[in-house]
Design a protein around this motif. Structure first.
Motif, mmCIF file in Angstrom:
data_model
loop_
_atom_site.group_PDB
_atom_site.id
_atom_site.type_symbol
_atom_site.label_atom_id
_atom_site.label_comp_id
_atom_site.label_asym_id
_atom_site.label_seq_id
_atom_site.Cartn_x
_atom_site.Cartn_y
_atom_site.Cartn_z
ATOM 1 N N ARG A 79 -11.949 -27.296 6.416
ATOM 2 C CA ARG A 79 -10.923 -28.333 6.212
ATOM 3 C C ARG A 79 -9.716 -28.045 7.081
ATOM 4 O O ARG A 79 -9.412 -26.885 7.367
ATOM 5 C CB ARG A 79 -10.487 -28.347 4.741
ATOM 6 C CG ARG A 79 -11.413 -29.128 3.840
ATOM 7 C CD ARG A 79 -10.790 -29.316 2.473
ATOM 8 N NE ARG A 79 -9.490 -29.971 2.537
ATOM 9 C CZ ARG A 79 -8.651 -30.041 1.492
ATOM 10 N NH1 ARG A 79 -8.987 -29.514 0.339
ATOM 11 N NH2 ARG A 79 -7.486 -30.660 1.614
ATOM 12 N N TYR A 81 -5.745 -27.901 7.706
ATOM 13 C CA TYR A 81 -4.494 -27.762 6.960
ATOM 14 C C TYR A 81 -3.313 -27.784 7.920
ATOM 15 O O TYR A 81 -3.331 -27.077 8.938
ATOM 16 C CB TYR A 81 -4.469 -26.436 6.191
ATOM 17 C CG TYR A 81 -5.476 -26.367 5.078
ATOM 18 C CD1 TYR A 81 -5.134 -26.773 3.792
ATOM 19 C CD2 TYR A 81 -6.766 -25.904 5.307
ATOM 20 C CE1 TYR A 81 -6.057 -26.704 2.758
ATOM 21 C CE2 TYR A 81 -7.703 -25.839 4.283
ATOM 22 C CZ TYR A 81 -7.342 -26.245 3.012
ATOM 23 O OH TYR A 81 -8.257 -26.186 2.002
ATOM 24 N N GLU A 95 0.330 -18.459 2.700
ATOM 25 C CA GLU A 95 -0.298 -18.889 1.463
ATOM 26 C C GLU A 95 -0.979 -20.234 1.665
ATOM 27 O O GLU A 95 -0.448 -21.120 2.320
ATOM 28 C CB GLU A 95 0.752 -19.051 0.371
ATOM 29 C CG GLU A 95 0.744 -17.928 -0.624
ATOM 30 C CD GLU A 95 2.152 -17.667 -1.101
ATOM 31 O OE1 GLU A 95 2.740 -18.600 -1.676
ATOM 32 O OE2 GLU A 95 2.662 -16.547 -0.870
ATOM 33 N N LEU A 96 -2.146 -20.335 1.062
ATOM 34 C CA LEU A 96 -2.869 -21.588 1.139
ATOM 35 C C LEU A 96 -2.432 -22.452 -0.026
ATOM 36 O O LEU A 96 -2.583 -22.072 -1.181
ATOM 37 C CB LEU A 96 -4.369 -21.303 1.063
ATOM 38 C CG LEU A 96 -5.286 -22.501 1.206
ATOM 39 C CD1 LEU A 96 -5.199 -23.093 2.595
ATOM 40 C CD2 LEU A 96 -6.724 -22.082 0.907
ATOM 41 N N ALA A 97 -1.851 -23.605 0.283
ATOM 42 C CA ALA A 97 -1.410 -24.513 -0.771
ATOM 43 C C ALA A 97 -2.038 -25.874 -0.540
ATOM 44 O O ALA A 97 -2.631 -26.125 0.498
ATOM 45 C CB ALA A 97 0.112 -24.622 -0.766
ATOM 46 N N ARG A 98 -1.920 -26.725 -1.530
ATOM 47 C CA ARG A 98 -2.459 -28.072 -1.410
ATOM 48 C C ARG A 98 -1.861 -28.793 -0.191
ATOM 49 O O ARG A 98 -2.535 -29.524 0.511
ATOM 50 C CB ARG A 98 -2.137 -28.847 -2.687
ATOM 51 C CG ARG A 98 -3.082 -29.965 -2.990
ATOM 52 C CD ARG A 98 -2.708 -30.583 -4.316
ATOM 53 N NE ARG A 98 -3.422 -29.983 -5.441
ATOM 54 C CZ ARG A 98 -4.666 -30.308 -5.778
ATOM 55 N NH1 ARG A 98 -5.316 -31.208 -5.082
ATOM 56 N NH2 ARG A 98 -5.269 -29.747 -6.797
ATOM 57 N N SER A 99 -0.592 -28.546 0.033
ATOM 58 C CA SER A 99 0.110 -29.255 1.103
ATOM 59 C C SER A 99 -0.139 -28.648 2.483
ATOM 60 O O SER A 99 0.248 -29.222 3.493
ATOM 61 C CB SER A 99 1.601 -29.243 0.819
ATOM 62 O OG SER A 99 2.057 -27.913 0.798
ATOM 63 N N GLN A 102 1.256 -22.414 4.108
ATOM 64 C CA GLN A 102 2.669 -22.049 4.079
ATOM 65 C C GLN A 102 2.852 -20.717 4.788
ATOM 66 O O GLN A 102 2.327 -19.714 4.325
ATOM 67 C CB GLN A 102 3.141 -21.888 2.634
ATOM 68 C CG GLN A 102 2.646 -22.982 1.713
ATOM 69 C CD GLN A 102 3.723 -24.032 1.489
ATOM 70 O OE1 GLN A 102 4.697 -24.087 2.235
ATOM 71 N NE2 GLN A 102 3.544 -24.850 0.478
#
Ligand SMILES: [Zn+2]
Length: 229
Positions: A79, A81, A95-99, A102
Motif C-alpha cells: 500500500r 502511504y 510510525e505507521l498511522a492511518r494517515s 509519520q
C-alpha cells in the motif's frame, strides 16, 4: 547540439562488442557501454547525437524518483502511504498511522528522512519476514529446520540462497504485498532442494504455490519502482 552538460558513466565492454550503448538508468544516471578501443571523443559524439532523447528520458526518470518530503508516497506491504514529516528536538523515528508514515526528524534534509525511512523498512522487514518465514517453512516437507532470517539491502534481487543453506532476503521486500513476500520466501526455500530454476524447481513451486508465475510477474512489475530508493 553540444551535450557537455549531460554527465555520464562509461563502462568498457571489452573487445568483442562492437557497438556503443547508451542507457538512462532508473536512478537517473546515464550509462554508456563502449568497447575498449573507442575513444572519449567518439563517445561524446554519440551522447551529443542522442542528447534530445537522453534529456527526455532523464526528465521522465527524475519525475518518478522517490521524494523525501511531506506528501511523497512510499509503499509498505503493497500500500502507498504519504510521508508526514515533522521536525522535532526529541528522538527521531517513524510510525505507521492511518494517515501515513509519520516521520520525526531533527532536520528535514531529504537524506535524513531517507535514512529514517530505511530504518523503518529494516525494522518492519525483521518482524514481517520472520513471521512469514516461520509460518511457511514448516509447511515445506524438504525444509528440515527454519533458516534464520538474514536481511540485506539489495539492488537487483529479492533474495538469495546459497548452497550452505543460508537464505538472505532483500529488506525492500517489505514494501511488497504479503502474497509477493510469500512467493519470494517459497522461491528461496525451494532452492534448498533445487539450486537452479530447472524443471525440478518448477515442479516444486507448482506443488506448493500453483500461481507462483503470476506472483513472479507482479513482483517484476513492482520491481523497479521499489528497488531504487
Ligand atoms: Zn531463484
Amino acid at each position: 547540439m553540444p551535450a557537455m552538460d549531460i554527465p555520464f558513466q562509461v563502462r568498457r565492454t571489452g573487445r568483442k562488442s562492437r557497438s556503443i550503448s547508451v542507457r538512462v538508468h532508473f536512478d537517473g544516471t546515464v550509462r554508456v557501454g563502449a568497447p575498449n578501443y573507442v575513444g572519449m571523443r567518439d563517445i561524446r559524439k554519440v551522447i551529443s547525437e542522442h542528447a534530445g532523447w537522453i534529456r527526455e528520458r532523464l526528465q521522465s526518470v527524475r519525475a518518478t524518483l522517490p521524494r523525501y518530503e511531506t506528501g511523497a508516497l512510499h509503499p509498505y506491504l503493497g500500500r502507498s502511504y504519504p510521508l508526514r514529516v515533522r521536525v522535532v528536538d526529541g528522538r527521531p523515528g517513524v510510525e505507521l498511522a492511518r494517515s501515513g508514515l509519520q516521520i520525526r526528524v531533527r532536520d528535514d534534509d531529504p537524506a535524513t528522512i531517507r535514512k529514517q525511512l530505511h530504518r523503518f523498512y529494516r525494522d518492519r522487514a525483521e518482524v514481517v519476514l520472520a513471521r512469514r518465514l516461520e509460518r511457511i517453512a514448516p509447511t515445506l516437507s524438504w525444509v528440515k529446520k527454519t533458516p534464520q532470517l538474514k536481511l540485506r539491502l539489495m539492488r537487483a534481487q529479492w533474495g538469495s540462497c546459497c548452497e550452505t543453506g543460508l537464505v538472505t532476503f532483500n529488506t525492500r521486500l517489505v514494501k511488497a504485498p504479503l502474497r509477493l513476500i510469500d512467493y519470494v520466501i517459497v522461491h528461496e526455500l525451494a532452492h534448498l532442494k533445487h539450486h537452479d530454476h530447472g524443471p525440478g524447481f518448477e515442479r516444486l513451486m507448482d506443488g506448493h504455490m500453483p500461481d507462483w508465475r503470476k506472483r513472479r510477474r507482479d513482483l517484476n512489475t513492482l520491481g523497479e519502482r521499489v528497488l531504487f530508493d
